[in-house]
Design an enzyme around this catalytic site. Sequence first.
Site, PDB file in Angstrom:
ATOM      1  N   GLY A  73     -23.216  -4.247 -12.402  1.00 38.13           N
ATOM      2  CA  GLY A  73     -23.985  -3.292 -13.187  1.00 38.13           C
ATOM      3  C   GLY A  73     -23.097  -2.408 -14.058  1.00 38.13           C
ATOM      4  O   GLY A  73     -23.428  -2.124 -15.216  1.00 38.13           O
ATOM      5  N   THR A  74     -21.984  -1.998 -13.517  1.00 39.93           N
ATOM      6  CA  THR A  74     -21.093  -1.102 -14.264  1.00 39.93           C
ATOM      7  C   THR A  74     -20.552  -1.777 -15.511  1.00 39.93           C
ATOM      8  O   THR A  74     -20.585  -1.214 -16.610  1.00 39.93           O
ATOM      9  CB  THR A  74     -19.938  -0.634 -13.356  1.00 39.93           C
ATOM     10  OG1 THR A  74     -20.497   0.063 -12.235  1.00 39.93           O
ATOM     11  CG2 THR A  74     -18.983   0.288 -14.105  1.00 39.93           C
ATOM     12  N   ASN A 153     -32.137   5.427  -9.612  1.00 37.48           N
ATOM     13  CA  ASN A 153     -31.581   5.066  -8.307  1.00 37.48           C
ATOM     14  C   ASN A 153     -31.593   6.207  -7.291  1.00 37.48           C
ATOM     15  O   ASN A 153     -31.397   5.985  -6.111  1.00 37.48           O
ATOM     16  CB  ASN A 153     -30.155   4.531  -8.474  1.00 37.48           C
ATOM     17  CG  ASN A 153     -29.282   5.456  -9.292  1.00 37.48           C
ATOM     18  OD1 ASN A 153     -29.630   5.816 -10.414  1.00 37.48           O
ATOM     19  ND2 ASN A 153     -28.165   5.853  -8.742  1.00 37.48           N
ATOM     20  N   GLN A 181     -31.908  -1.257 -10.465  1.00 41.21           N
ATOM     21  CA  GLN A 181     -32.785  -0.977  -9.323  1.00 41.21           C
ATOM     22  C   GLN A 181     -34.163  -1.625  -9.454  1.00 41.21           C
ATOM     23  O   GLN A 181     -34.996  -1.435  -8.573  1.00 41.21           O
ATOM     24  CB  GLN A 181     -32.966   0.545  -9.147  1.00 41.21           C
ATOM     25  CG  GLN A 181     -31.724   1.286  -8.699  1.00 41.21           C
ATOM     26  CD  GLN A 181     -31.304   0.990  -7.262  1.00 41.21           C
ATOM     27  OE1 GLN A 181     -32.063   0.429  -6.472  1.00 41.21           O
ATOM     28  NE2 GLN A 181     -30.084   1.349  -6.919  1.00 41.21           N
ATOM     29  N   SER A 201     -27.412  -5.793 -11.390  1.00 40.42           N
ATOM     30  CA  SER A 201     -26.356  -5.857 -10.390  1.00 40.42           C
ATOM     31  C   SER A 201     -26.809  -6.721  -9.221  1.00 40.42           C
ATOM     32  O   SER A 201     -27.908  -6.532  -8.689  1.00 40.42           O
ATOM     33  CB  SER A 201     -26.042  -4.431  -9.911  1.00 40.42           C
ATOM     34  OG  SER A 201     -25.194  -4.472  -8.793  1.00 40.42           O
ATOM     35  N   HIS A 203     -25.547  -6.970  -6.082  1.00 38.83           N
ATOM     36  CA  HIS A 203     -25.492  -6.472  -4.699  1.00 38.83           C
ATOM     37  C   HIS A 203     -26.617  -5.495  -4.359  1.00 38.83           C
ATOM     38  O   HIS A 203     -26.729  -5.046  -3.227  1.00 38.83           O
ATOM     39  CB  HIS A 203     -24.119  -5.864  -4.381  1.00 38.83           C
ATOM     40  CG  HIS A 203     -23.833  -4.534  -4.986  1.00 38.83           C
ATOM     41  ND1 HIS A 203     -23.973  -3.357  -4.282  1.00 38.83           N
ATOM     42  CD2 HIS A 203     -23.390  -4.179  -6.208  1.00 38.83           C
ATOM     43  CE1 HIS A 203     -23.626  -2.350  -5.055  1.00 38.83           C
ATOM     44  NE2 HIS A 203     -23.266  -2.814  -6.235  1.00 38.83           N
ATOM     45  N   THR A 239     -12.519 -16.328 -16.312  1.00 38.11           N
ATOM     46  CA  THR A 239     -12.974 -17.521 -15.599  1.00 38.11           C
ATOM     47  C   THR A 239     -14.280 -17.233 -14.879  1.00 38.11           C
ATOM     48  O   THR A 239     -14.405 -16.220 -14.192  1.00 38.11           O
ATOM     49  CB  THR A 239     -11.893 -17.981 -14.594  1.00 38.11           C
ATOM     50  OG1 THR A 239     -10.709 -18.277 -15.327  1.00 38.11           O
ATOM     51  CG2 THR A 239     -12.354 -19.216 -13.820  1.00 38.11           C
ATOM     52  N   CYS A 328     -21.897   7.185  -5.687  1.00 40.50           N
ATOM     53  CA  CYS A 328     -20.760   7.521  -6.544  1.00 40.50           C
ATOM     54  C   CYS A 328     -20.470   9.005  -6.528  1.00 40.50           C
ATOM     55  O   CYS A 328     -19.339   9.432  -6.704  1.00 40.50           O
ATOM     56  CB  CYS A 328     -21.053   7.091  -7.977  1.00 40.50           C
ATOM     57  SG  CYS A 328     -22.008   5.602  -8.042  1.00 40.50           S
TER      58      CYS A 328
HETATM   59  C1  LIG Z   1     -25.640   0.265  -8.438  1.00 40.85           C
HETATM   60  C2  LIG Z   1     -26.026   0.661  -9.787  1.00 40.85           C
HETATM   61  C3  LIG Z   1     -25.149   0.467 -10.874  1.00 40.85           C
HETATM   62  C4  LIG Z   1     -23.770  -0.094 -10.701  1.00 40.85           C
HETATM   63  O1  LIG Z   1     -23.767  -1.460 -10.383  1.00 40.85           O
HETATM   64  P1  LIG Z   1     -22.449  -2.118  -9.753  1.00 40.85           P
HETATM   65  O2  LIG Z   1     -22.794  -3.574  -9.640  1.00 40.85           O
HETATM   66  O3  LIG Z   1     -22.239  -1.457  -8.428  1.00 40.85           O
HETATM   67  O4  LIG Z   1     -21.326  -1.871 -10.691  1.00 40.85           O
HETATM   68  C5  LIG Z   1     -25.579   0.884 -12.117  1.00 40.85           C
HETATM   69  N1  LIG Z   1     -26.780   1.428 -12.298  1.00 40.85           N
HETATM   70  C6  LIG Z   1     -27.642   1.619 -11.287  1.00 40.85           C
HETATM   71  C7  LIG Z   1     -28.984   2.221 -11.559  1.00 40.85           C
HETATM   72  C8  LIG Z   1     -27.304   1.258  -9.996  1.00 40.85           C
HETATM   73  O5  LIG Z   1     -28.149   1.466  -9.000  1.00 40.85           O
END
Ligand SMILES: *Cc1c(COP(=O)(O)O)cnc(C)c1O
Length: 397
Positions: A73-74, A153, A181, A201, A203, A239, A328
């Site tokens: 996500g980042t 989030n 989310q 994202s 995870h 890659t 965070c």
């Molecule tokens: C977790 C999250 C991110 C970051 O995603 P990562 O895969 O951990 O870098 C960004 N935005 C929101 C709203 C999130 O919940």
Amino acid sequence: MDRTVYLDYAATTPVDENVLEAMMPFFSERYGNANSLYALGRDAYTAFEDARERVAALMGATHPGEVIFTSGGTESDNTALIGLATAGGRIKGHVIVSAFEHHAVLAPAEWLGKHGFTVTEVSPRTDGLIHPEDLQAAMREDTVLVSVMHGNNEIGTIQPLRALADIAHAGGALMHTDAAQTLGKIDFDVNDLGIDAASFSSHKIYGPKGFGALYLRKGTRIAPYMMGGGQESKRRSGTQNVAGAVGFARALEIMDAERATEAPLLAALRDRIVEGVLGRLELTSLNCCETKARLPHIANFIIKGVEGEAMLLHLDAKGIAVSTGSACSSGSLKPSHVLLAIGCPQEFAHGSLRVSLGRYTTEKDADYFVDELIPIVERLRSMSPLYAKIKAEHSAG
Ligand SMILES: *Cc1c(COP(=O)(O)O)cnc(C)c1O
């Protein structure tokens, strides 16, 4: 400690065992580089592109090529903000973000603000929503990009994206959304929402950490953020993470198949916790409780007169994992920028507690959490001069 009750699914999720199983061959016998021309490479390439097609279909994308795989996500947020603003060599212009974005959007927006661009933050109202008329008022002649997250989030409110995208487009700007989310958790279709770009994202949906995607509508220009070997049609070098893509696609398919049953179960568990907490603790509230458009798995409380960190540590001692805001910002004692943005006073914002539920949460977990939380809060409040003051003011007024 003989029990772990995990109630922080908005921070991350465990990998679903079916996801892990789908990924495993790509760590062993199917280890080829998707760019290699021999059979082992072609096998990896085929698996990777198959994952892309499945992910694209599950977000309603018109072409698989509209999905760019990233490290999460980042990276997707950074790529969208900086890559869309600076596309085609642009060096100035106006960018709008909401004030309660994830830091993965706010930080690159701040960077743009120091490198030739003007940035406006639109505040949500106390209902936790960005109102279309507030975005309209922030639009300028030179607005090039608007970024408003889909589901928040920390407080779980869902933004009226379609209306916001229409305003951005009417003003000639692109619309990006951070949907980390929401993809898989609620109905999500890039064309219905009318967005040009979206970040995801893996995870957050029971896929592996360090993997994600950026949706980019066909024909939208973007400056690459990662440069090198020219993978992902020159938009994201490096890659290809074949195992990650296979895991993400599988995770999204499971979300899609389970959503109709999973979402109402989560909402019921959430409401059970909300009723338990609000019913048994005075001077406690649920943030943005009046808003109907909300994620089923997140509840964010303000428990007046206690520090969120203190509650978190005492709950941890009972094996319960919750958060005070986003993962965070924990570790810093600053109150959440999200709560401040929705108008929560600083002194109360310190008393926030976010509970987020997921696939493996049970009724027992929900009840255990409430039963452990109540005495912890009562004990902390009995030692708090701040609480004594709040309670006196409350009784007087
Ligand atoms: C977790 C999250 C991110 C970051 O995603 P990562 O895969 O951990 O870098 C960004 N935005 C929101 C709203 C999130 O919940």
